[in-house]
Design a protein around this motif. Sequence first.
Motif, mmCIF file in Angstrom:
data_model
loop_
_atom_site.group_PDB
_atom_site.id
_atom_site.type_symbol
_atom_site.label_atom_id
_atom_site.label_comp_id
_atom_site.label_asym_id
_atom_site.label_seq_id
_atom_site.Cartn_x
_atom_site.Cartn_y
_atom_site.Cartn_z
ATOM 1 N N VAL A 119 -4.266 49.975 -4.409
ATOM 2 C CA VAL A 119 -3.879 48.885 -3.512
ATOM 3 C C VAL A 119 -2.733 49.348 -2.617
ATOM 4 N N GLN A 123 -0.984 43.815 0.596
ATOM 5 C CA GLN A 123 -2.377 43.424 0.370
ATOM 6 C C GLN A 123 -2.442 42.252 -0.598
ATOM 7 N N VAL A 125 -4.423 40.382 -3.466
ATOM 8 C CA VAL A 125 -5.429 40.725 -4.468
ATOM 9 C C VAL A 125 -5.798 39.484 -5.258
ATOM 10 N N ILE A 131 -6.854 47.386 -9.435
ATOM 11 C CA ILE A 131 -5.669 47.806 -8.699
ATOM 12 C C ILE A 131 -5.292 49.255 -8.999
ATOM 13 N N THR A 265 -8.820 51.301 -1.302
ATOM 14 C CA THR A 265 -7.986 50.135 -1.005
ATOM 15 C C THR A 265 -8.649 49.160 -0.029
#
Length: 408
Positions: A119, A123, A125, A131, A265
């Motif tokens: 990641v 960002q 999530v 991750i 990512t």
Amino acid sequence: MHLPGMATAVRTTAVGGLFAAALVMVPGGATSAVAATDYEMPFPCGQVWKGTTRANHSPSSKAIDWNRVDDVGDPVVASAPGVVTTADTVDNSGYGRYVVIDHGNGTDSLYAHMQTVAVKVGQRVDQGMQIGTVGSTGNSTGPHLHFEERTSRTVVAPYLHGVKFVFGSSPTSANCVDVPVAAKWLSRRTAALSVYRRNTVAEYRIRRPDGSTLVKRLGTSTDEPVVGDWEGNGVANPGVWSPATRTFSLQIGTRRTSIVYGATTDKPVAGDWDGDGAWEVGLRRPSTSTFLMRSATGVTRSVRLGDANDLPVIGDWDGDGASDLGVYDQTTSTFTLRKVDEEGTVWLGTIRFGSAGDLPVAGDWDGDGRTDLGVWTPTTATFTQRFATSATTAKARSLTTVRFGNRR
């Protein structure tokens, strides 16, 4: 993000023009207060891990060290939704390679000694999203995942699945969340509501008009859902994207097509980029706020839209047969939609719709050839569909709510 000449208005009684106004609509009334963070295990659905600590555990004996046999390289997933505030990919600290996710309300979670980080800072999530992977970087004497639940940056006693964690136990991960999806699964005319369930063998669960459920199994709990009309017959097909291998797996009947594309990512998307009826894959790259649209021949076109913490939304906003881009800001419940007119002019418009924490969905709910907006509320597993009457100036005719999927 309006272009010159685009009007702005705020209303509480109706949802206004898609490309003419930024309007407020919250399903069910005012937004309720955000609840305390509900953590799940930082591992995929169904996995069993042992969690331990020790008196001199740094920085706190309340932190968990997770282990299982041959765990190097195993996926680590977000224990709760949030925004990445740290993504250290260089082994230059005691934590080694590590990630911190801010969940709001002054709470965050930390994942340390990772082998890889998947990641980027900024960002957003979702819970259950991969991750990184388990490793032994930093001040680690062997492979494991160091995990902290924190309030105001102070490690607190961990709770998982609503229960205080017992150190030395080996629980089974209940991080088996649903992800909302909408597509023309059952009809060439209207979109059906569905969820992607992150089970060990993941599955799309599609709601039929009579309320029954159609199940299509594809992928694993760490794959990301991606749906499209891969063969151009007007009906959607399932697909997934694996961040570990950067591979799209697209299902058409018994045949499966694989496409390696993107970075770990990225976030997968799909759309009919050229309007020929057949859908192609694409990506949203949070690190640059860029959409990458891949043609059938492998050529990529890029468009910047939104911010790193926005979620992608794809739809045919003007009904011309080609897919348009959009993003959704979970914090402000705001859609930003982009379209290109016949003269090549780019138009942007914003609509506030939903409540903080909702996840976006989009589909042609009424069969008029133009994509409508919607949201899914994780805490109640409720879809709210917004029925619009015109691409540019219409007010919403109505809102419809449907409970479907498992609430979080």
